[in-house]
Write a protein that holds these residues in place. Sequence first.
Motif, PDB file in Angstrom:
ATOM      1  N   GLU A   1       0.835  -1.202   0.000  1.00 21.32           N
ATOM      2  CA  GLU A   1       0.000   0.000   0.000  1.00 21.32           C
ATOM      3  C   GLU A   1       0.872   1.255   0.000  1.00 21.32           C
ATOM      4  OE1 GLU A   1      -3.634   2.151   2.437  1.00 21.32           O
ATOM      5  OE2 GLU A   1      -2.169   0.955   3.557  1.00 21.32           O
ATOM      6  N   TYR A   2       1.900   1.258   0.845  1.00 19.70           N
ATOM      7  CA  TYR A   2       2.800   2.402   0.925  1.00 19.70           C
ATOM      8  C   TYR A   2       3.496   2.632  -0.411  1.00 19.70           C
ATOM      9  CZ  TYR A   2       6.727   5.326   2.235  1.00 19.70           C
ATOM     10  OH  TYR A   2       7.648   6.337   2.277  1.00 19.70           O
ATOM     11  N   LEU A   3       4.016   1.570  -1.011  1.00 10.35           N
ATOM     12  CA  LEU A   3       4.740   1.706  -2.276  1.00 10.35           C
ATOM     13  C   LEU A   3       3.827   2.228  -3.385  1.00 10.35           C
ATOM     14  CD1 LEU A   3       7.478   1.415  -3.618  1.00 10.35           C
ATOM     15  CD2 LEU A   3       6.912  -0.954  -4.114  1.00 10.35           C
ATOM     16  N   ALA A   4       2.605   1.736  -3.449  1.00 16.56           N
ATOM     17  CA  ALA A   4       1.655   2.229  -4.450  1.00 16.56           C
ATOM     18  C   ALA A   4       1.327   3.698  -4.188  1.00 16.56           C
ATOM     19  CB  ALA A   4       0.377   1.387  -4.430  1.00 16.56           C
ATOM     20  N   PHE A   5       1.150   4.055  -2.916  1.00  9.76           N
ATOM     21  CA  PHE A   5       0.838   5.434  -2.556  1.00  9.76           C
ATOM     22  C   PHE A   5       1.971   6.382  -2.939  1.00  9.76           C
ATOM     23  CE2 PHE A   5       0.853   8.961   0.495  1.00  9.76           C
ATOM     24  CZ  PHE A   5      -0.392   9.501   0.244  1.00  9.76           C
ATOM     25  N   ILE A   6       3.192   6.038  -2.567  1.00  7.81           N
ATOM     26  CA  ILE A   6       4.326   6.916  -2.843  1.00  7.81           C
ATOM     27  C   ILE A   6       4.582   7.017  -4.342  1.00  7.81           C
ATOM     28  CG2 ILE A   6       6.239   5.267  -2.639  1.00  7.81           C
ATOM     29  CD1 ILE A   6       6.320   8.689  -1.049  1.00  7.81           C
ATOM     30  N   THR A   7       4.371   5.925  -5.065  1.00  5.24           N
ATOM     31  CA  THR A   7       4.545   5.957  -6.520  1.00  5.24           C
ATOM     32  C   THR A   7       3.560   6.933  -7.144  1.00  5.24           C
ATOM     33  OG1 THR A   7       5.347   3.672  -6.521  1.00  5.24           O
ATOM     34  CG2 THR A   7       4.587   4.566  -8.633  1.00  5.24           C
ATOM     35  N   ASP A   8       2.306   6.867  -6.726  1.00  6.46           N
ATOM     36  CA  ASP A   8       1.303   7.792  -7.257  1.00  6.46           C
ATOM     37  C   ASP A   8       1.593   9.237  -6.849  1.00  6.46           C
ATOM     38  OD1 ASP A   8      -0.030   5.771  -8.571  1.00  6.46           O
ATOM     39  OD2 ASP A   8      -1.531   5.496  -6.997  1.00  6.46           O
ATOM     40  N   LEU A   9       2.182   9.411  -5.674  1.00 11.15           N
ATOM     41  CA  LEU A   9       2.523  10.748  -5.199  1.00 11.15           C
ATOM     42  C   LEU A   9       3.621  11.386  -6.050  1.00 11.15           C
ATOM     43  CD1 LEU A   9       1.632  12.565  -2.822  1.00 11.15           C
ATOM     44  CD2 LEU A   9       3.509  11.569  -1.509  1.00 11.15           C
ATOM     45  N   VAL A  10       4.630  10.607  -6.430  1.00  8.31           N
ATOM     46  CA  VAL A  10       5.756  11.174  -7.191  1.00  8.31           C
ATOM     47  C   VAL A  10       5.587  11.064  -8.705  1.00  8.31           C
ATOM     48  CG1 VAL A  10       7.387  10.856  -5.306  1.00  8.31           C
ATOM     49  CG2 VAL A  10       7.201   9.086  -7.061  1.00  8.31           C
ATOM     50  N   ARG A  11       4.614  10.302  -9.144  1.00  6.87           N
ATOM     51  CA  ARG A  11       4.414  10.098 -10.591  1.00  6.87           C
ATOM     52  C   ARG A  11       4.351  11.408 -11.387  1.00  6.87           C
ATOM     53  NH1 ARG A  11       2.939   5.454 -12.668  1.00  6.87           N
ATOM     54  NH2 ARG A  11       1.960   4.743 -10.735  1.00  6.87           N
ATOM     55  N   PRO A  12       3.649  12.439 -10.929  1.00  7.96           N
ATOM     56  CA  PRO A  12       3.574  13.675 -11.721  1.00  7.96           C
ATOM     57  C   PRO A  12       4.799  14.588 -11.599  1.00  7.96           C
ATOM     58  CG  PRO A  12       2.145  13.839  -9.810  1.00  7.96           C
ATOM     59  CD  PRO A  12       2.702  12.453  -9.806  1.00  7.96           C
ATOM     60  N   MET A  13       5.741  14.253 -10.730  1.00 10.09           N
ATOM     61  CA  MET A  13       6.911  15.112 -10.528  1.00 10.09           C
ATOM     62  C   MET A  13       7.873  14.966 -11.701  1.00 10.09           C
ATOM     63  SD  MET A  13       6.053  16.340  -7.661  1.00 10.09           S
ATOM     64  CE  MET A  13       4.814  15.876  -6.472  1.00 10.09           C
ATOM     65  N   GLY A  14       8.408  16.083 -12.150  1.00  6.07           N
ATOM     66  CA  GLY A  14       9.316  16.036 -13.293  1.00  6.07           C
ATOM     67  C   GLY A  14      10.783  16.021 -12.933  1.00  6.07           C
ATOM     68  N   THR A  15      11.115  16.556 -11.743  1.00  4.71           N
ATOM     69  CA  THR A  15      12.515  16.667 -11.347  1.00  4.71           C
ATOM     70  C   THR A  15      12.646  16.407  -9.857  1.00  4.71           C
ATOM     71  OG1 THR A  15      12.866  18.359 -13.049  1.00  4.71           O
ATOM     72  CG2 THR A  15      14.545  18.189 -11.337  1.00  4.71           C
ATOM     73  N   TYR A  16      13.684  15.648  -9.508  1.00  4.95           N
ATOM     74  CA  TYR A  16      14.007  15.388  -8.104  1.00  4.95           C
ATOM     75  C   TYR A  16      15.322  16.096  -7.790  1.00  4.95           C
ATOM     76  CZ  TYR A  16      10.979  11.271  -8.966  1.00  4.95           C
ATOM     77  OH  TYR A  16       9.963  10.423  -9.319  1.00  4.95           O
ATOM     78  N   LEU A  17      15.324  16.909  -6.759  1.00  5.80           N
ATOM     79  CA  LEU A  17      16.535  17.546  -6.263  1.00  5.80           C
ATOM     80  C   LEU A  17      16.975  16.768  -5.033  1.00  5.80           C
ATOM     81  CD1 LEU A  17      15.438  21.312  -6.400  1.00  5.80           C
ATOM     82  CD2 LEU A  17      16.352  19.883  -8.236  1.00  5.80           C
ATOM     83  N   TYR A  18      18.208  16.252  -5.075  1.00  2.00           N
ATOM     84  CA  TYR A  18      18.690  15.358  -4.025  1.00  2.00           C
ATOM     85  C   TYR A  18      20.009  15.816  -3.435  1.00  2.00           C
ATOM     86  CZ  TYR A  18      15.630  11.432  -5.477  1.00  2.00           C
ATOM     87  OH  TYR A  18      14.574  10.606  -5.753  1.00  2.00           O
ATOM     88  N   GLY A  19      20.171  15.552  -2.144  1.00  2.00           N
ATOM     89  CA  GLY A  19      21.486  15.562  -1.535  1.00  2.00           C
ATOM     90  C   GLY A  19      22.175  14.256  -1.903  1.00  2.00           C
ATOM     91  N   ARG A  20      23.477  14.189  -1.694  1.00  2.00           N
ATOM     92  CA  ARG A  20      24.255  13.015  -2.111  1.00  2.00           C
ATOM     93  C   ARG A  20      23.765  11.718  -1.476  1.00  2.00           C
ATOM     94  NH1 ARG A  20      27.668   9.978   0.373  1.00  2.00           N
ATOM     95  NH2 ARG A  20      27.922  11.485   2.049  1.00  2.00           N
ATOM     96  N   ARG A  21      23.593  11.695  -0.165  1.00  2.00           N
ATOM     97  CA  ARG A  21      23.240  10.427   0.497  1.00  2.00           C
ATOM     98  C   ARG A  21      21.890   9.900   0.030  1.00  2.00           C
ATOM     99  NH1 ARG A  21      23.440  10.094   6.465  1.00  2.00           N
ATOM    100  NH2 ARG A  21      23.300   7.892   5.989  1.00  2.00           N
ATOM    101  N   LEU A  22      20.897  10.777  -0.105  1.00  4.55           N
ATOM    102  CA  LEU A  22      19.591  10.315  -0.576  1.00  4.55           C
ATOM    103  C   LEU A  22      19.693   9.845  -2.021  1.00  4.55           C
ATOM    104  CD1 LEU A  22      16.631   9.789  -0.074  1.00  4.55           C
ATOM    105  CD2 LEU A  22      16.170  12.168  -0.694  1.00  4.55           C
TER     106      LEU A  22
END
Length: 186
Positions: A31-52
């Motif tokens: 359930e969590y994985l499906a939820f998070i996938t749907d949450l990030v699906r419309p995002m076009g760019t991820y800004l990350y720090g190195r460790r993440l």
Amino acid sequence: MAKLIYLTNVSLDGYIEDEHGRFDWTPPDDEYLAFITDLVRPMGTYLYGRRLYESMALWETEPALAAQSKLTADFADVWQAADKVVYSTTLDATSTARTRLETSFDPAAVRDMKASATSDLTIGGAHLAAQAFRAGLVDECHLLIHPILTGGGKPGLPSDKRFVLELLGNRRLSNGVVYVHYGIRT
């Protein structure tokens, strides 16, 4: 203008990792994985720090991870489809496609990204996100609060500046995780 969204897992006491740098208390169920996938699906760019970034890059560099199920394959596809910007002074190169390396966080460059983007951006990594919060760049905060007290570690939110939030939504997931979605009031 696109929104910059801070999306992170936190313990109930507000930490993204415990005092030993571990975050093994956040394993996703279906359930969590499906939820998070749907949450990030419309995002076009991820800004990350190195460790993440290094943790998330496994969704592209370790094909066996995506091959575990249809849900993991879907998440891997969504993750790989997005552009990534990694902020690091220690990395010489990135290990994934659609990824650009930056040596320092430049608020003006992020403002420009938001202005020209056709879809929202996420930011991850507490240190990087704190810089974006302080620069007034974060529009929304999405927290996945896990039912654990770590007793210390790396705080998920900056504590040196006041922010007024407006609750935009929430949801309880079956594994005890509570999702809260806040807008940042300006």
